[in-house]
Design a protein around this motif. Structure first.
Motif, PDB file in Angstrom:
ATOM      1  N   ASP A  59       0.836  -1.195   0.000  1.00  0.00           N
ATOM      2  CA  ASP A  59       0.000   0.000   0.000  1.00  0.00           C
ATOM      3  C   ASP A  59       0.879   1.256   0.000  1.00  0.00           C
ATOM      4  O   ASP A  59       0.641   2.190  -0.760  1.00  0.00           O
ATOM      5  CB  ASP A  59      -0.930  -0.022   1.218  1.00  0.00           C
ATOM      6  CG  ASP A  59      -1.912   1.123   1.216  1.00  0.00           C
ATOM      7  OD1 ASP A  59      -2.561   1.369   0.174  1.00  0.00           O
ATOM      8  OD2 ASP A  59      -2.034   1.797   2.262  1.00  0.00           O
ATOM      9  N   LEU A  60       1.895   1.266   0.827  1.00  0.00           N
ATOM     10  CA  LEU A  60       2.813   2.403   0.890  1.00  0.00           C
ATOM     11  C   LEU A  60       3.564   2.575  -0.437  1.00  0.00           C
ATOM     12  O   LEU A  60       3.743   3.696  -0.925  1.00  0.00           O
ATOM     13  CB  LEU A  60       3.802   2.222   2.042  1.00  0.00           C
ATOM     14  CG  LEU A  60       4.806   3.346   2.275  1.00  0.00           C
ATOM     15  CD1 LEU A  60       4.107   4.687   2.498  1.00  0.00           C
ATOM     16  CD2 LEU A  60       5.694   2.993   3.455  1.00  0.00           C
ATOM     17  N   ALA A  61       3.976   1.477  -1.040  1.00  0.00           N
ATOM     18  CA  ALA A  61       4.663   1.549  -2.344  1.00  0.00           C
ATOM     19  C   ALA A  61       3.736   2.136  -3.410  1.00  0.00           C
ATOM     20  O   ALA A  61       4.166   2.951  -4.235  1.00  0.00           O
ATOM     21  CB  ALA A  61       5.166   0.167  -2.759  1.00  0.00           C
ATOM     22  N   SER A  62       2.467   1.737  -3.383  1.00  0.00           N
ATOM     23  CA  SER A  62       1.495   2.280  -4.345  1.00  0.00           C
ATOM     24  C   SER A  62       1.333   3.780  -4.162  1.00  0.00           C
ATOM     25  O   SER A  62       1.279   4.534  -5.137  1.00  0.00           O
ATOM     26  CB  SER A  62       0.127   1.605  -4.169  1.00  0.00           C
ATOM     27  OG  SER A  62       0.211   0.243  -4.462  1.00  0.00           O
ATOM     28  N   LYS A  63       1.252   4.222  -2.908  1.00  0.00           N
ATOM     29  CA  LYS A  63       1.126   5.656  -2.627  1.00  0.00           C
ATOM     30  C   LYS A  63       2.385   6.401  -3.054  1.00  0.00           C
ATOM     31  O   LYS A  63       2.304   7.518  -3.578  1.00  0.00           O
ATOM     32  CB  LYS A  63       0.852   5.882  -1.145  1.00  0.00           C
ATOM     33  CG  LYS A  63      -0.528   5.432  -0.726  1.00  0.00           C
ATOM     34  CD  LYS A  63      -0.723   5.550   0.767  1.00  0.00           C
ATOM     35  CE  LYS A  63      -2.091   5.021   1.175  1.00  0.00           C
ATOM     36  NZ  LYS A  63      -2.263   5.017   2.633  1.00  0.00           N
ATOM     37  N   THR A  64       3.532   5.796  -2.856  1.00  0.00           N
ATOM     38  CA  THR A  64       4.798   6.421  -3.253  1.00  0.00           C
ATOM     39  C   THR A  64       4.865   6.550  -4.778  1.00  0.00           C
ATOM     40  O   THR A  64       5.249   7.596  -5.309  1.00  0.00           O
ATOM     41  CB  THR A  64       5.993   5.610  -2.719  1.00  0.00           C
ATOM     42  OG1 THR A  64       5.882   5.505  -1.294  1.00  0.00           O
ATOM     43  CG2 THR A  64       7.314   6.271  -3.074  1.00  0.00           C
ATOM     44  N   LEU A  65       4.471   5.490  -5.488  1.00  0.00           N
ATOM     45  CA  LEU A  65       4.461   5.528  -6.956  1.00  0.00           C
ATOM     46  C   LEU A  65       3.493   6.604  -7.449  1.00  0.00           C
ATOM     47  O   LEU A  65       3.819   7.366  -8.363  1.00  0.00           O
ATOM     48  CB  LEU A  65       4.084   4.155  -7.528  1.00  0.00           C
ATOM     49  CG  LEU A  65       4.016   4.052  -9.045  1.00  0.00           C
ATOM     50  CD1 LEU A  65       5.349   4.421  -9.687  1.00  0.00           C
ATOM     51  CD2 LEU A  65       3.596   2.648  -9.461  1.00  0.00           C
ATOM     52  N   LEU A  66       2.331   6.688  -6.840  1.00  0.00           N
ATOM     53  CA  LEU A  66       1.366   7.717  -7.217  1.00  0.00           C
ATOM     54  C   LEU A  66       1.964   9.107  -6.973  1.00  0.00           C
ATOM     55  O   LEU A  66       1.819  10.006  -7.805  1.00  0.00           O
ATOM     56  CB  LEU A  66       0.063   7.539  -6.430  1.00  0.00           C
ATOM     57  CG  LEU A  66      -1.095   8.420  -6.837  1.00  0.00           C
ATOM     58  CD1 LEU A  66      -1.432   8.248  -8.316  1.00  0.00           C
ATOM     59  CD2 LEU A  66      -2.306   8.118  -5.971  1.00  0.00           C
ATOM     60  N   GLY A  67       2.673   9.272  -5.862  1.00  0.00           N
ATOM     61  CA  GLY A  67       3.340  10.540  -5.585  1.00  0.00           C
ATOM     62  C   GLY A  67       4.372  10.886  -6.633  1.00  0.00           C
ATOM     63  O   GLY A  67       4.539  12.056  -7.002  1.00  0.00           O
ATOM     64  N   MET A  68       5.068   9.881  -7.140  1.00  0.00           N
ATOM     65  CA  MET A  68       6.044  10.118  -8.214  1.00  0.00           C
ATOM     66  C   MET A  68       5.335  10.573  -9.480  1.00  0.00           C
ATOM     67  O   MET A  68       5.793  11.506 -10.148  1.00  0.00           O
ATOM     68  CB  MET A  68       6.844   8.849  -8.493  1.00  0.00           C
ATOM     69  CG  MET A  68       7.860   8.518  -7.451  1.00  0.00           C
ATOM     70  SD  MET A  68       8.765   7.037  -7.956  1.00  0.00           S
ATOM     71  CE  MET A  68       9.172   6.356  -6.372  1.00  0.00           C
ATOM     72  N   ILE A  69       4.221   9.913  -9.799  1.00  0.00           N
ATOM     73  CA  ILE A  69       3.465  10.264 -11.006  1.00  0.00           C
ATOM     74  C   ILE A  69       2.930  11.693 -10.892  1.00  0.00           C
ATOM     75  O   ILE A  69       2.966  12.462 -11.852  1.00  0.00           O
ATOM     76  CB  ILE A  69       2.302   9.272 -11.234  1.00  0.00           C
ATOM     77  CG1 ILE A  69       2.812   7.844 -11.418  1.00  0.00           C
ATOM     78  CG2 ILE A  69       1.434   9.704 -12.419  1.00  0.00           C
ATOM     79  CD1 ILE A  69       3.723   7.607 -12.582  1.00  0.00           C
TER      80      ILE A  69
END
Length: 129
Positions: A59-69
């Motif tokens: 979940d944290l990785a998904s949020k981090t990836l979204l933050g990068m996008i």
């Protein structure tokens, strides 16, 4: 409820720090994974015997990836060090192009839906004026 959530968050943080400490100790003694982890990567831990930690970190990785996008998290590789059996670890790339493409498609869909909704609301305001 808030105390329960805080304790859960603290528990996940403690588990992550414990796994990181073990990873660093293992890698200092006999490097086996460090050559597969890019410099500057965000590291997440997962384990066959700890589904709550694995899910929280995904979940944290998904949020981090979204933050990068979205541009508020500095772009970097996302890697999960996954313990698939006791003492057996693998590195999984969570930021390959397929993941990025899905995240970008999601953001673009959200942007278009938000824009469409705003246009509809403006049209309603103009019609009632």
């Amino acid at each position: 409820m808030r105390t329960m959530r805080r304790n859960s968050h603290t528990d996940i943080t403690d588990k992550n720090l414990d796994r990181l400490a073990h990873l660093l100790i293992d890698e200092m003694g006999a490097p086996s994974l460090s050559d597969r982890i890019p410099d500057g990567a965000h590291l997440f831990h997962g384990a066959y015997d700890d589904l709550s930690l694995t899910n929280a970190n995904l979940d944290l990785a998904s949020k981090t990836l979204l933050g990068m996008i979205l541009g508020y998290v500095e772009p970097a590789a996302l890697c999960m060090v996954f313990e698939r059996a006791s003492g057996e670890k693998s590195v999984i790339n969570l930021s390959d192009e397929a993941y990025k493409a899905r995240a970008q498609a999601f953001v673009e869909l959200f942007r278009k839906q938000s824009q469409r909704s705003a246009v509809e609301q403006l049209s309603e305001l103009l019609l009632t004026a």
